[in-house]
Design an enzyme around this catalytic site. Structure first.
Site, PDB file in Angstrom:
ATOM      1  N   SER A  83     -15.684  81.335  23.512  1.00  0.00           N
ATOM      2  CA  SER A  83     -14.455  82.081  23.238  1.00  0.00           C
ATOM      3  C   SER A  83     -14.783  83.495  22.789  1.00  0.00           C
ATOM      4  O   SER A  83     -15.822  83.729  22.152  1.00  0.00           O
ATOM      5  CB  SER A  83     -13.703  81.343  22.124  1.00  0.00           C
ATOM      6  OG  SER A  83     -12.666  82.135  21.622  1.00  0.00           O
TER       7      SER A  83
ATOM      8  N   TYR B 273     -13.250  76.540  13.440  1.00  0.00           N
ATOM      9  CA  TYR B 273     -13.170  76.494  14.911  1.00  0.00           C
ATOM     10  C   TYR B 273     -14.072  77.569  15.525  1.00  0.00           C
ATOM     11  O   TYR B 273     -14.905  77.298  16.385  1.00  0.00           O
ATOM     12  CB  TYR B 273     -11.722  76.680  15.404  1.00  0.00           C
ATOM     13  CG  TYR B 273     -11.682  76.905  16.900  1.00  0.00           C
ATOM     14  CD1 TYR B 273     -11.858  75.854  17.789  1.00  0.00           C
ATOM     15  CD2 TYR B 273     -11.535  78.194  17.433  1.00  0.00           C
ATOM     16  CE1 TYR B 273     -11.885  76.061  19.160  1.00  0.00           C
ATOM     17  CE2 TYR B 273     -11.552  78.410  18.802  1.00  0.00           C
ATOM     18  CZ  TYR B 273     -11.725  77.345  19.664  1.00  0.00           C
ATOM     19  OH  TYR B 273     -11.765  77.559  21.025  1.00  0.00           O
TER      20      TYR B 273
ATOM     21  N   LYS C 239     -17.843  77.536  17.961  1.00  0.00           N
ATOM     22  CA  LYS C 239     -18.190  78.201  19.231  1.00  0.00           C
ATOM     23  C   LYS C 239     -19.479  79.010  19.072  1.00  0.00           C
ATOM     24  O   LYS C 239     -20.347  78.989  19.944  1.00  0.00           O
ATOM     25  CB  LYS C 239     -17.027  79.088  19.702  1.00  0.00           C
ATOM     26  CG  LYS C 239     -15.780  78.294  20.085  1.00  0.00           C
ATOM     27  CD  LYS C 239     -16.051  77.300  21.223  1.00  0.00           C
ATOM     28  CE  LYS C 239     -14.888  76.389  21.515  1.00  0.00           C
ATOM     29  NZ  LYS C 239     -15.186  75.315  22.466  1.00  0.00           N
TER      30      LYS C 239
HETATM   31  P1  NAD Z   1      -7.026  71.290  25.586  1.00  0.00           P
HETATM   32  O1  NAD Z   1      -6.816  70.731  24.220  1.00  0.00           O
HETATM   33  O2  NAD Z   1      -5.847  71.444  26.463  1.00  0.00           O
HETATM   34  O3  NAD Z   1      -8.129  70.442  26.370  1.00  0.00           O
HETATM   35  C1  NAD Z   1      -9.172  69.764  25.723  1.00  0.00           C
HETATM   36  C2  NAD Z   1      -9.186  68.329  26.245  1.00  0.00           C
HETATM   37  O4  NAD Z   1     -10.282  67.647  25.650  1.00  0.00           O
HETATM   38  C3  NAD Z   1      -7.924  67.549  25.906  1.00  0.00           C
HETATM   39  O5  NAD Z   1      -7.429  66.921  27.076  1.00  0.00           O
HETATM   40  C4  NAD Z   1      -8.381  66.513  24.879  1.00  0.00           C
HETATM   41  O6  NAD Z   1      -7.645  65.310  24.976  1.00  0.00           O
HETATM   42  C5  NAD Z   1      -9.848  66.362  25.250  1.00  0.00           C
HETATM   43  N1  NAD Z   1     -10.718  65.940  24.139  1.00  0.00           N
HETATM   44  C6  NAD Z   1     -10.809  66.495  22.905  1.00  0.00           C
HETATM   45  N2  NAD Z   1     -11.717  65.830  22.159  1.00  0.00           N
HETATM   46  C7  NAD Z   1     -12.216  64.840  22.936  1.00  0.00           C
HETATM   47  C8  NAD Z   1     -13.187  63.821  22.731  1.00  0.00           C
HETATM   48  N3  NAD Z   1     -13.790  63.654  21.561  1.00  0.00           N
HETATM   49  N4  NAD Z   1     -13.469  62.977  23.755  1.00  0.00           N
HETATM   50  C9  NAD Z   1     -12.846  63.130  24.956  1.00  0.00           C
HETATM   51  N5  NAD Z   1     -11.931  64.072  25.194  1.00  0.00           N
HETATM   52  C10 NAD Z   1     -11.619  64.917  24.200  1.00  0.00           C
HETATM   53  O7  NAD Z   1      -7.763  72.703  25.395  1.00  0.00           O
HETATM   54  P2  NAD Z   1      -7.985  73.895  26.432  1.00  0.00           P
HETATM   55  O8  NAD Z   1      -7.071  75.010  26.062  1.00  0.00           O
HETATM   56  O9  NAD Z   1      -7.993  73.388  27.810  1.00  0.00           O
HETATM   57  O10 NAD Z   1      -9.450  74.352  26.002  1.00  0.00           O
HETATM   58  C11 NAD Z   1     -10.596  73.844  26.656  1.00  0.00           C
HETATM   59  C12 NAD Z   1     -11.828  74.429  26.012  1.00  0.00           C
HETATM   60  O11 NAD Z   1     -11.763  75.849  26.056  1.00  0.00           O
HETATM   61  C13 NAD Z   1     -12.008  74.076  24.542  1.00  0.00           C
HETATM   62  O12 NAD Z   1     -13.392  73.903  24.302  1.00  0.00           O
HETATM   63  C14 NAD Z   1     -11.507  75.301  23.818  1.00  0.00           C
HETATM   64  O13 NAD Z   1     -12.093  75.441  22.560  1.00  0.00           O
HETATM   65  C15 NAD Z   1     -11.951  76.395  24.763  1.00  0.00           C
HETATM   66  N6  NAD Z   1     -11.164  77.632  24.665  1.00  0.00           N
HETATM   67  C16 NAD Z   1      -9.803  77.578  24.809  1.00  0.00           C
HETATM   68  C17 NAD Z   1      -9.059  78.754  24.707  1.00  0.00           C
HETATM   69  C18 NAD Z   1      -7.558  78.725  24.815  1.00  0.00           C
HETATM   70  O14 NAD Z   1      -6.928  79.692  24.383  1.00  0.00           O
HETATM   71  N7  NAD Z   1      -6.952  77.699  25.381  1.00  0.00           N
HETATM   72  C19 NAD Z   1      -9.723  79.970  24.495  1.00  0.00           C
HETATM   73  C20 NAD Z   1     -11.119  79.989  24.371  1.00  0.00           C
HETATM   74  C21 NAD Z   1     -11.833  78.805  24.462  1.00  0.00           C
HETATM   75  C1  WQD Z   2      -2.051  86.549  20.507  1.00  0.00           C
HETATM   76  C2  WQD Z   2      -1.315  87.680  19.817  1.00  0.00           C
HETATM   77  C3  WQD Z   2      -0.806  87.259  17.491  1.00  0.00           C
HETATM   78  C4  WQD Z   2       1.981  83.977  18.148  1.00  0.00           C
HETATM   79  C5  WQD Z   2      -6.233  82.391  19.444  1.00  0.00           C
HETATM   80  C6  WQD Z   2      -7.481  81.886  18.757  1.00  0.00           C
HETATM   81  C7  WQD Z   2      -8.673  82.100  19.605  1.00  0.00           C
HETATM   82  C8  WQD Z   2      -8.367  81.520  20.925  1.00  0.00           C
HETATM   83  C9  WQD Z   2      -7.105  81.897  21.583  1.00  0.00           C
HETATM   84  C10 WQD Z   2      -9.825  79.775  21.484  1.00  0.00           C
HETATM   85  C11 WQD Z   2      -1.826  87.954  18.400  1.00  0.00           C
HETATM   86  C12 WQD Z   2       0.461  87.394  18.306  1.00  0.00           C
HETATM   87  C13 WQD Z   2       1.079  85.011  18.346  1.00  0.00           C
HETATM   88  C14 WQD Z   2       3.266  84.275  17.645  1.00  0.00           C
HETATM   89  C15 WQD Z   2       2.689  86.609  17.599  1.00  0.00           C
HETATM   90  N1  WQD Z   2      -8.814  80.446  21.457  1.00  0.00           N
HETATM   91  N2  WQD Z   2       1.431  86.316  18.069  1.00  0.00           N
HETATM   92  N3  WQD Z   2       3.573  85.592  17.403  1.00  0.00           N
HETATM   93  O1  WQD Z   2      -4.900  84.951  18.161  1.00  0.00           O
HETATM   94  O2  WQD Z   2      -5.779  86.077  20.235  1.00  0.00           O
HETATM   95  O3  WQD Z   2      -6.422  83.767  19.749  1.00  0.00           O
HETATM   96  O4  WQD Z   2      -6.072  81.688  20.661  1.00  0.00           O
HETATM   97  O5  WQD Z   2     -10.967  79.976  21.398  1.00  0.00           O
HETATM   98  O6  WQD Z   2      -9.753  81.527  18.993  1.00  0.00           O
HETATM   99  O7  WQD Z   2      -7.650  82.558  17.531  1.00  0.00           O
HETATM  100  O8  WQD Z   2      -4.103  84.239  20.467  1.00  0.00           O
HETATM  101  O9  WQD Z   2      -1.935  83.581  21.381  1.00  0.00           O
HETATM  102  O10 WQD Z   2      -2.445  83.071  18.958  1.00  0.00           O
HETATM  103  O11 WQD Z   2      -2.063  85.416  19.645  1.00  0.00           O
HETATM  104  O12 WQD Z   2       3.018  87.783  17.347  1.00  0.00           O
HETATM  105  O13 WQD Z   2       4.096  83.401  17.426  1.00  0.00           O
HETATM  106  O14 WQD Z   2       0.067  87.308  19.652  1.00  0.00           O
HETATM  107  O15 WQD Z   2      -0.654  87.880  16.250  1.00  0.00           O
HETATM  108  O16 WQD Z   2      -1.755  89.332  18.195  1.00  0.00           O
HETATM  109  P1  WQD Z   2      -5.297  84.847  19.558  1.00  0.00           P
HETATM  110  P2  WQD Z   2      -2.589  83.973  20.113  1.00  0.00           P
END
Ligand code: NAD
Ligand code: WQD
Length: 338
Positions: free
Chosen positions: A125, A150, A154
């Site tokens: 991330s 969290y 990462k």
């Molecule tokens: P998500 O929660 O939609 O998907 C994760 C999936 O993993 C879910 O289906 C959940 O049921 C499964 N899971 C969790 N723990 C498990 C376990 N112990 N055994 C088996 N399955 C398990 O999340 P996502 O948004 O698709 O994110 C996927 C990956 O990307 C994660 O590692 C997350 O940290 C990373 N990531 C997400 C974002 C974002 O904004 N969505 C941003 C950066 C990184």
């Molecule tokens: C985006 C912008 C908020 C909600 C988070 C995690 C990061 C990551 C992705 C995994 C910011 C603003 C949000 C609301 C708002 N994932 N906001 N009102 O904060 O960039 O990242 O999700 O790794 O680790 O921290 O994403 O979508 O929460 O926010 O004004 O109700 O929207 O302040 O500026 P963020 P976000």
């Protein structure tokens, strides 16, 4: 070629399973359904004509992970999405995050290093950069001390992989640092399904637009940015999913320069919260009810990617505009509420 996708029924995982199947890979999904549902398999089938092999399994059970790899000794690569991802929850339950995001990673790597040759893609991330000193952010920007357990999982997760690769040349790995994934598959068969009140901006906006939430709170308009609201790099989840297939192919073909590499996945364009709201209003034809509130603690002012490395080395570039990604998020929200 058989690929394991952990967390393959989740938001980003399901879109990646679609792209893998479209490219002819045989996919095995492991998911414990903690943040997803079995219906996602039907969505994947509706798009690709095929359901992936599915095993409902909790990866925290080490013996089950070992048993899985014994039964599937022909797995050529792993894309590891499974994790817990709510920043706020990680402050309340740090051990859940360390167990699920780091314990599980260790269990999988312990099995992979037994293999002669294997490829591993990790969901990292942009959170690892914290408040970066320079924009756009390049991969060699310093990794800052994490604001949440969290974020820490990462950062440490990347170190676990890098240390493992250093002493296991048979293991090839890529960490992909996602910026802000948004949107849904254009077919509206799969998309994001937040449980409870969404923490992220775009699902909160679309749920407000559809009438499920009363009003969006904009967290602060006094930041040093063009309109005072925070800047992020919003990337269409389908563009993100395609990058995983390209990264995996790079490892399988042996095109990697080192056996551990890191890439940013973003669009390279920063958008403010108000610009995201305007995008929603353009594509939906609705006006959004929102109110400026106090800053949210832990938010960085701005984060957007320098994507040159992914463009040049992977030959990948995000194609969708913010409006296209927002339109897909809106179409998905309308479909699931209809
Ligand atoms: P998500 O929660 O939609 O998907 C994760 C999936 O993993 C879910 O289906 C959940 O049921 C499964 N899971 C969790 N723990 C498990 C376990 N112990 N055994 C088996 N399955 C398990 O999340 P996502 O948004 O698709 O994110 C996927 C990956 O990307 C994660 O590692 C997350 O940290 C990373 N990531 C997400 C974002 C974002 O904004 N969505 C941003 C950066 C990184
Ligand atoms: C985006 C912008 C908020 C909600 C988070 C995690 C990061 C990551 C992705 C995994 C910011 C603003 C949000 C609301 C708002 N994932 N906001 N009102 O904060 O960039 O990242 O999700 O790794 O680790 O921290 O994403 O979508 O929460 O926010 O004004 O109700 O929207 O302040 O500026 P963020 P976000």
């Amino acid at each position: 070629m058989k690929i394991l996708v952990t967390g393959g029924l989740g938001y980003i995982g399901s879109h990646t399973v679609v792209e893998l199947q479209n490219e002819g890979f045989e996919v095995v999904v492991i998911d414990n359904l903690s943040n997803s549902s079995l219906n996602v398999l039907d969505g994947i089938k509706a798009i690709t004509g095929k359901k992936p092999i599915f095993e409902e399994l909790d990866l925290r059970e080490k013996s089950k992970v070992q048993d899985f790899f014994k039964r599937h000794d022909d797995i050529a690569g792993v894309i590891h999405f499974a994790a817990s991802k709510a920043v706020g929850e990680s402050m309340e339950k740090p051990l859940l995050y360390y167990e699920n995001n780091l314990g599980v990673l260790v269990y999988i790597l312990q099995e992979l290093i037994k293999k002669k040759n294997t490829s591993f893609i990790f969901s990292s991330s942009c959170t690892v950069y914290g408040e970066a000193d320079e924009m756009p952010i390049t991969e060699d920007a310093p990794v800052k001390s994490a604001e949440s357990p969290y974020g820490n999982t990462k950062q440490v997760g990347e170190e676990v992989i890098s240390d493992t690769c250093r002493v296991n040349p048979n293991l090839k790995a890529i960490a992909l640092r996602y910026f802000n994934p948004i949107g849904a598959h254009p077919s509206t068969q799969i998309g994001e399904l937040p449980i409870g009140v969404p923490q992220n901006l775009v699902p909160y906006i679309t749920q407000t637009g559809v009438g499920l939430r009363e009003q969006l709170s904009v967290f602060g308009d006094d930041y040093p940015t063009k309109d005072g609201t925070c800047i992020r790099d919003y990337i269409h989840v389908v563009d993100l999913a395609k990058a995983h297939v390209i990264a995996l192919q790079r490892l399988i073909q042996g095109d990697n320069q080192e056996n551990y590499e890191v890439f940013n996945l973003g669009t390279g364009k920063g958008s403010s919260v108000l610009e995201v709201i305007q995008s929603f209003e353009r594509v939906s034809g609705k006006s959004l009810n929102y109110k400026i509130e106090d800053r949210r603690s832990g938010d960085v002012v701005q984060a957007y990617a320098n994507t040159q490395k992914a463009n040049e080395v992977l030959g990948w570039k995000a194609k969708s505009t913010l409006d296209e990604a927002m339109k897909s998020a809106w179409d998905w929200e309308c479909k699931i509420r209809s």
